[in-house]
Design a protein around this motif. Structure first.
Motif, short mmCIF file in Angstrom:
data_model
loop_
_atom_site.label_atom_id
_atom_site.label_comp_id
_atom_site.label_asym_id
_atom_site.label_seq_id
_atom_site.Cartn_x
_atom_site.Cartn_y
_atom_site.Cartn_z
N MET A 118 -11.13 -22.20 20.17
CA MET A 118 -10.01 -21.77 19.34
C MET A 118 -10.30 -20.40 18.70
SD MET A 118 -6.98 -22.91 18.26
CE MET A 118 -6.96 -24.71 18.07
N LYS A 119 -9.34 -19.50 18.85
CA LYS A 119 -9.45 -18.21 18.19
C LYS A 119 -8.86 -18.31 16.78
CE LYS A 119 -9.01 -15.62 22.51
NZ LYS A 119 -8.15 -14.68 23.28
N VAL A 120 -9.59 -17.85 15.78
CA VAL A 120 -9.16 -17.96 14.38
C VAL A 120 -9.16 -16.57 13.75
CG1 VAL A 120 -9.56 -18.99 12.13
CG2 VAL A 120 -10.14 -20.28 14.21
N LYS A 121 -8.06 -16.22 13.12
CA LYS A 121 -8.00 -14.95 12.37
C LYS A 121 -7.52 -15.25 10.96
CE LYS A 121 -6.53 -10.12 12.52
NZ LYS A 121 -7.89 -9.70 12.11
N ASN A 122 -8.29 -14.80 10.00
CA ASN A 122 -7.99 -15.05 8.58
C ASN A 122 -7.36 -13.83 7.94
OD1 ASN A 122 -11.23 -16.47 8.62
ND2 ASN A 122 -9.35 -17.65 8.71
N TYR A 123 -6.33 -14.08 7.14
CA TYR A 123 -5.66 -13.00 6.40
C TYR A 123 -5.76 -13.28 4.91
CZ TYR A 123 -3.64 -11.50 10.83
OH TYR A 123 -3.46 -11.06 12.12
N GLY A 124 -6.26 -12.31 4.20
CA GLY A 124 -6.40 -12.40 2.75
C GLY A 124 -6.94 -11.08 2.24
N LEU A 125 -7.55 -11.11 1.07
CA LEU A 125 -8.05 -9.88 0.46
C LEU A 125 -9.54 -9.71 0.69
CD1 LEU A 125 -5.36 -10.67 -1.09
CD2 LEU A 125 -6.23 -9.31 -2.96
#
Length: 362
Positions: free
Chosen positions: A323-330
């Motif tokens: 599974m490819k995971v991309k996190n978005y945040g600061l």
């Protein structure tokens, strides 16, 4: 003059300084509470020069809800550390609450110790303050509250990146700081009704200490079905079932998740799965395993720093999978006096940028 007099003294001495809040500005001297802090204002009139519009606020929602609970249940107690306004308890509402409202002064550690004791003795305490100030209480939350597993509630205002933007009042570290303490149930509501439901559940349950993030993106109403029981810990809610891409949109970033889901459907031509995690303090392993069947990409959206945040827990779970995971945040930075919209663009947290990223990942 006084400090000059005592600076070379050869024995211990206490210098007691009596300050006057608002000294030199009559409007502030006469209205100390309302002038505890202020947005930019006209010096002659005291009126704010920034208008944020009318309408319901979470401060009002919280105080009105708690007052109704107090009328029916004398064991409900609101506690604040010199921050009554952050959960809407102005002077009149404090009078209505009477002994069921306690302000401990600027002593957040004492506030946490107090609610732990109240809960231990059968009361239903609710502590409200700004997220940035609760950082002072890490030891009390861990040692006094969570080790004893006392069922108190902590409400945190201004945890959002779009709330208070000066470097000394940032709430963006809250998730990373507190989500890993054992026994603490950490909840992130997505709208008004979910916030009230979580608050009500937290007050009435007797099993766990609970921390709830007050949404920072305005009072949002929608027609989604809202659960009233959160006893099944770490059970995420699938709001839209799709394939290929799963979007985990936490708390007040849920609405950004809706925007991204719609953009994916419009631009890429398929329906993604949209998930409301609800729980910050744990992951839904059953759901995460289920997604492996027909999803290849997972993205996470959270209103806080990425290091040690919600998304990192999801990425860690999928670490040995395809599974490819991309996190978005600061980023882990001390941001200061920034423009929230511009910051999102810089970090790539717009529906257009995220959809472009997803296209490249598929």
């Amino acid at each position: 003059m006084l400090f000059e007099k005592v600076k070379d003294i050869d024995h211990p001495i206490v210098v007691h300084i009596n300050t006057i809040k608002g000294k030199g500005y009559k409007l502030a001297e006469d209205n100390k509470e309302s002038w505890h802090w202020s947005f930019p204002f006209d010096r002659k009139t005291g009126n704010p020069t920034i208008h944020f519009g009318d309408g319901e606020t979470y401060e009002e929602i919280t105080s009105n809800f708690l007052l109704e609970k107090m009328k029916k249940d004398k064991t409900v107690v609101a506690v604040t550390p010199a921050m009554p306004s952050t959960i809407g308890f102005d002077i009149e509402k404090r009078k209505q609450a009477g002994s069921q409202f306690v302000d401990v002064g600027i002593a957040e550690e004492q506030a946490v110790a107090l609610i732990s004791g109240i809960a231990k003795n059968g009361g239903k305490p609710v502590l409200g303050t700004n997220a940035t100030f609760i950082q002072r209480t890490y030891d009390q939350i861990s040692q006094d509250l969570c080790i004893n597993n006392n069922a108190a509630t902590i409400l945190l205002n201004f945890s959002s990146f779009a709330g208070l933007t000066d470097v000394t009042h940032l709430g963006i570290f809250t998730i990373s700081t507190f989500s890993h303490i054992p026994n603490l149930v950490f909840l992130a509501p997505t709208n008004k009704r979910e916030y009230i439901a979580m608050l009500n559940w937290s007050i009435e349950q007797t099993e766990h200490p609970v921390m709830i993030l007050i949404p920072g993106n305005g009072v949002i109403e929608d027609n989604r079905k809202i659960d009233t029981d959160y006893s099944n810990l770490n059970k995420f809610k699938v709001e839209q079932r799709g394939t290929k891409v799963a979007i985990f949109a936490l708390g007040d970033f849920y609405q950004k998740g809706i925007e991204v889901a719609n953009e994916i459907e419009n631009i890429l031509g398929f329906t993604p799965t949209l998930i409301n995690p609800r729980f910050v303090s744990g992951i839904d392993k059953e759901l995460l395993n289920e997604l492996k069947k027909d999803h290849s990409v997972v993205i996470t959206l959270e209103d806080g720093i990425l290091d040690g945040g919600f998304g990192s827990s999801i990425a860690s779970f999928y670490g040995i999978d395809n599974m490819k995971v991309k996190n978005y945040g600061l980023n882990k930075e001390f941001y200061d006096r920034y423009n929230p919209d511009e910051l999102l663009k810089t970090l790539g947290i717009t529906k257009e940028q995220i959809t472009k990223d997803i296209k490249n990942l598929l």
